[in-house]
Design an enzyme around this catalytic site. Sequence first.
Site, PDB file in Angstrom:
ATOM      1  CD  GLU A   1      -5.617   1.320   2.050  1.00 16.05           C
ATOM      2  OE1 GLU A   1      -6.300   2.112   1.377  1.00 16.05           O
ATOM      3  OE2 GLU A   1      -5.709   0.081   1.964  1.00 16.05           O
TER       4      GLU A   1
ATOM      5  CB  SER B   1      -8.805  -1.479   3.846  1.00 17.17           C
ATOM      6  OG  SER B   1      -9.150  -2.758   3.399  1.00 17.17           O
TER       7      SER B   1
ATOM      8  NE  ARG C   1      -4.169  -1.699   0.198  1.00 19.83           N
ATOM      9  CZ  ARG C   1      -4.258  -2.976  -0.175  1.00 19.83           C
ATOM     10  NH1 ARG C   1      -3.210  -3.568  -0.734  1.00 19.83           N
ATOM     11  NH2 ARG C   1      -5.374  -3.651  -0.018  1.00 19.83           N
TER      12      ARG C   1
HETATM   13  N1  EPU Z   1     -10.819 -10.265   9.968  1.00 21.93           N
HETATM   14  C1  EPU Z   1     -11.592 -10.350  11.104  1.00 21.93           C
HETATM   15  N2  EPU Z   1     -12.697  -9.564  11.184  1.00 21.93           N
HETATM   16  C2  EPU Z   1     -13.066  -8.705  10.210  1.00 21.93           C
HETATM   17  C3  EPU Z   1     -12.276  -8.606   9.061  1.00 21.93           C
HETATM   18  C4  EPU Z   1     -11.147  -9.408   8.961  1.00 21.93           C
HETATM   19  O1  EPU Z   1     -11.294 -11.112  12.020  1.00 21.93           O
HETATM   20  O2  EPU Z   1     -14.094  -8.031  10.377  1.00 21.93           O
HETATM   21  C5  EPU Z   1      -9.624 -11.138   9.861  1.00 21.93           C
HETATM   22  C6  EPU Z   1      -9.957 -12.573   9.518  1.00 21.93           C
HETATM   23  O3  EPU Z   1      -9.031 -13.397  10.170  1.00 21.93           O
HETATM   24  C7  EPU Z   1      -9.740 -12.638   8.035  1.00 21.93           C
HETATM   25  C8  EPU Z   1      -8.561 -11.710   7.883  1.00 21.93           C
HETATM   26  O4  EPU Z   1      -8.806 -10.677   8.835  1.00 21.93           O
HETATM   27  O5  EPU Z   1      -9.429 -13.927   7.605  1.00 21.93           O
HETATM   28  C9  EPU Z   1      -8.389 -11.126   6.500  1.00 21.93           C
HETATM   29  O6  EPU Z   1      -9.597 -10.507   6.103  1.00 21.93           O
HETATM   30  P1  EPU Z   1      -9.873 -10.178   4.562  1.00 21.93           P
HETATM   31  O7  EPU Z   1      -9.568 -11.352   3.706  1.00 21.93           O
HETATM   32  O8  EPU Z   1     -11.228  -9.576   4.469  1.00 21.93           O
HETATM   33  O9  EPU Z   1      -8.755  -9.121   4.217  1.00 21.93           O
HETATM   34  P2  EPU Z   1      -8.185  -7.851   4.979  1.00 21.93           P
HETATM   35  O10 EPU Z   1      -6.813  -8.160   5.444  1.00 21.93           O
HETATM   36  O11 EPU Z   1      -9.146  -7.336   5.981  1.00 21.93           O
HETATM   37  C10 EPU Z   1      -7.008  -6.923   2.831  1.00 21.93           C
HETATM   38  C11 EPU Z   1      -6.978  -5.644   2.036  1.00 21.93           C
HETATM   39  C12 EPU Z   1      -8.232  -5.505   1.189  1.00 21.93           C
HETATM   40  C13 EPU Z   1      -8.311  -6.699   0.254  1.00 21.93           C
HETATM   41  C14 EPU Z   1      -8.322  -7.987   1.097  1.00 21.93           C
HETATM   42  C15 EPU Z   1      -8.290  -9.243   0.273  1.00 21.93           C
HETATM   43  C16 EPU Z   1      -5.636  -4.103   3.334  1.00 21.93           C
HETATM   44  C17 EPU Z   1      -5.615  -2.859   4.157  1.00 21.93           C
HETATM   45  N3  EPU Z   1      -6.829  -4.509   2.905  1.00 21.93           N
HETATM   46  O12 EPU Z   1      -8.093  -6.803   3.758  1.00 21.93           O
HETATM   47  O13 EPU Z   1      -8.096  -4.337   0.403  1.00 21.93           O
HETATM   48  O14 EPU Z   1      -9.479  -6.657  -0.543  1.00 21.93           O
HETATM   49  O15 EPU Z   1      -7.154  -8.020   1.959  1.00 21.93           O
HETATM   50  O16 EPU Z   1      -7.025  -9.434  -0.246  1.00 21.93           O
HETATM   51  O17 EPU Z   1      -4.579  -4.673   3.072  1.00 21.93           O
HETATM   52  C18 EPU Z   1      -8.593  -2.018   0.400  1.00 21.93           C
HETATM   53  O18 EPU Z   1      -7.378  -1.797   0.462  1.00 21.93           O
HETATM   54  O19 EPU Z   1      -9.414  -1.060   0.359  1.00 21.93           O
HETATM   55  C19 EPU Z   1      -9.095  -3.373   0.411  1.00 21.93           C
HETATM   56  C20 EPU Z   1     -10.398  -3.658   0.431  1.00 21.93           C
END
Ligand code: EPU
Length: 334
Positions: free
Chosen positions: A330, A233, A159
């Site tokens: 972010e 995010s 990012r």
């Molecule tokens: N999780 C929770 N609770 C929540 C959300 C997430 O416990 O409410 C934990 C879970 O363990 C889950 C893990 O976080 O398995 C990962 O969640 P998710 O796959 O939804 O991904 P993220 O890490 O929350 C990142 C990116 C997203 C991208 C997704 C998928 C960042 C800041 N965000 O989110 O990017 O779509 O991975 O790859 O790195 C964005 O940047 O706007 C964005 C949406």
Amino acid sequence: MYSLRGYNTFGIEAAASQFVEISSVEQYVSLRNSCEFAHLPHLFLGGGSNVLLTKNQEALVVKISIPGISIVKEEADYVWVKSGAGVVWDDLVQYTVDQGWSGLENLSFIPGTVGAAPMQNIGAYGAEIKDTFESLEALNLQTLTLEHFDAKACGFAYRESFFKRAGKGQYLISSVTFKLAKKPSLKTSYGAIQEVLAAKGIKQPSIREVADAVIEIRKSKLPDPKEIGNSGSFFKNPTVSSTEAVRLQNQFPGIPFYAVEGSTDVKFPAGWFIEQAGWKGFRKGDAGVHAKQALVLVNYGEAKGEEILALSEEIKKSIKDKFGVTLETEVNIL
Ligand code: EPU
């Protein structure tokens, strides 16, 4: 004054002193050479999908709408596709998927424009823009000349890019070129993609099937900005040292984590911390934390930018107090 409500996916009401939409670099250069808006700072907007407007903008807001998708080079195994900065990101992605060119499918359905994508090296479901990025052209705002940047010059990281750090405010990205594979090398290891493909009984997915799986996952978790204002995010996933990671893993058994490529640092999902701290689904007035993804802050209608910002500060403080972890924003706060 011009309303910016329709130009930010948070749907925040804020005014701009002046507003102009440009469809070419030349148009911007002639604007700069005229004295019409010389007294105002210039603020560039793409799709407005990664900003939080916290005040009226005493600025000329320049909406970048440079169009055009073209093939600049083609070989047996690869094709180089150049896109204007104003092209809607997902229009480019779906076009390349329809052509059978692989590389952008995991980045399906991300809001925003092509020109904004390299700024923060957008990423999702195991892919980042840096993986297929070839080069970009950007207008140096001081010299008003076009400069060419390869991936190294862009300084991509999680990012992050040169354009968010040393180059901040100094360039207008006008076009981006991607190198895409004609023989697909699909990235399907991300858990949620595997689950969707397995549920459909797909063992050897096509590029289109991977793109559709990503779209399905995003639709199920992330709010549609047309229905609920948001900027995806709101925070970055925090990266900590291996020592700090061991502390967290001992203190909070079962905490999910990810290895960081080329480093001993460990990345933790911010959404997990926010959910554990009890914020998921929280709402105060029209500002809230999305009920299906705690990393996404939302505007239910009339929230002010300051209210969303205040909520984000409260969340940061509570995560620091409860877990000893510092969350970084972010989204760009304007
Ligand atoms: N999780 C929770 N609770 C929540 C959300 C997430 O416990 O409410 C934990 C879970 O363990 C889950 C893990 O976080 O398995 C990962 O969640 P998710 O796959 O939804 O991904 P993220 O890490 O929350 C990142 C990116 C997203 C991208 C997704 C998928 C960042 C800041 N965000 O989110 O990017 O779509 O991975 O790859 O790195 C964005 O940047 O706007 C964005 C949406």
